[in-house]
Motif scaffolding. Structure first.
Motif, PDB file in Angstrom:
ATOM      1  N   ASP A  72       0.760  -1.368   0.369  1.00 55.79           N
ATOM      2  CA  ASP A  72       0.126   0.138   0.029  1.00 55.79           C
ATOM      3  C   ASP A  72       0.691   1.233  -0.313  1.00 55.79           C
ATOM      4  O   ASP A  72       0.860   2.573  -0.600  1.00 55.79           O
ATOM      5  CB  ASP A  72      -1.303  -0.349   0.883  1.00 55.79           C
ATOM      6  N   ARG A  87      -6.156  -5.693  -4.296  1.00 56.92           N
ATOM      7  CA  ARG A  87      -7.698  -6.575  -4.408  1.00 56.92           C
ATOM      8  C   ARG A  87      -8.469  -6.381  -5.137  1.00 56.92           C
ATOM      9  O   ARG A  87      -9.403  -7.227  -5.790  1.00 56.92           O
ATOM     10  CB  ARG A  87      -7.999  -4.497  -3.820  1.00 56.92           C
ATOM     11  N   PHE A 127      -9.686  -9.580   1.778  1.00 62.70           N
ATOM     12  CA  PHE A 127     -10.243  -8.042   1.675  1.00 62.70           C
ATOM     13  C   PHE A 127     -11.791  -7.898   1.983  1.00 62.70           C
ATOM     14  O   PHE A 127     -12.478  -8.409   1.360  1.00 62.70           O
ATOM     15  CB  PHE A 127     -10.497  -7.504   0.423  1.00 62.70           C
ATOM     16  N   ASP A 179     -14.250  -2.792   2.231  1.00 62.87           N
ATOM     17  CA  ASP A 179     -13.360  -1.381   2.213  1.00 62.87           C
ATOM     18  C   ASP A 179     -12.166  -1.242   1.500  1.00 62.87           C
ATOM     19  O   ASP A 179     -11.453  -0.997   1.183  1.00 62.87           O
ATOM     20  CB  ASP A 179     -13.985  -0.776   3.311  1.00 62.87           C
ATOM     21  N   ARG A 181      -9.623  -3.094   3.048  1.00 65.53           N
ATOM     22  CA  ARG A 181      -8.992  -3.658   4.403  1.00 65.53           C
ATOM     23  C   ARG A 181      -9.026  -4.792   4.456  1.00 65.53           C
ATOM     24  O   ARG A 181     -10.036  -5.744   4.147  1.00 65.53           O
ATOM     25  CB  ARG A 181      -9.623  -3.215   6.054  1.00 65.53           C
ATOM     26  N   ARG A 239      -7.758  -8.289   6.188  1.00 64.46           N
ATOM     27  CA  ARG A 239      -8.626  -9.267   7.417  1.00 64.46           C
ATOM     28  C   ARG A 239      -7.834 -10.414   6.595  1.00 64.46           C
ATOM     29  O   ARG A 239      -7.820 -11.552   5.720  1.00 64.46           O
ATOM     30  CB  ARG A 239      -9.974 -10.266   7.076  1.00 64.46           C
TER      31      ARG A 239
END
Length: 176
Positions: free
Chosen positions: A18, A29, A50, A53, A55, A57
């Motif tokens: 990122d 992603r 992911f 959003d 993020r 996991r």
């Protein structure tokens, strides 16, 4: 990974991507989509996905987990990062094992290729690779069977493989 487990390593890998290459992170992603996969390295495994959003996991691999998974060892990772081995060849020789549909496995390989390309360019990912491989045995585990069977094998193909006694145990036949 002397000081961190696989879950923390995966989180640091994605964070490094990122920060160092947002475009590559967005590709990862996009490729992963909403799918969950189990990742195994040596004797450790985690489930990753992911969320909506974007993020990451990461959870401990408990129970049956996702139907899509892949595993390998640190020696294979070292060979991939040092360009001594291609992802395709690692799969064909059993150094990487994967289970999933053709689309899921293709996405896994695409993600791995993005991560390898970024790992040789980004200092943060190079540091993570050094940490991952520090003190680890680099000898690969030997291939003992075919390393991938697509989950959508049809009944005609299963019958042919059975007739030739080429089915792996988990497909209902003798190990080939």
């Amino acid at each position: 990974m002397p000081d961190r487990g696989l879950a923390a390593f995966v989180a640091a890998l994605v964070a490094g991507l990122d920060a160092g290459d947002p475009d590559a992170a967005a590709r990862v992603r996009r490729l992963a989509g909403a799918h969950e996969a189990r990742i195994g390295l040596d004797d450790e495994a985690v489930d990753v996905r992911f969320d909506g959003d974007g993020r990451l996991r990461v959870t401990s691999a408990v129970g049956d987990g996702p139907r899509c998974w892949g595993r390998t060892d640190r020696g294979t990772v070292a060979d991939l990062l040092d360009a001594r081995l291609e992802v395709r060849d690692a799969v064909l020789t059993g150094r990487i094992e994967v289970v999933g549909t053709v689309q899921e496995v293709a996405a896994i390989f695409a993600v791995v290729e993005v991560l390898i390309a970024a790992s040789v360019r980004l200092p943060a990912l190079q540091t993570l690779a050094d940490e991952l491989l520090a003190g680890a045995p680099v000898a690969p585990r030997p291939a003992t069977r075919a390393s991938w069977y697509p989950t959508e094998i049809g009944p005609v193909e299963i019958a042919l493989l059975a007739e030739l006694d080429l089915l792996a145990d988990e497909l209902g036949g003798a190990a080939g």
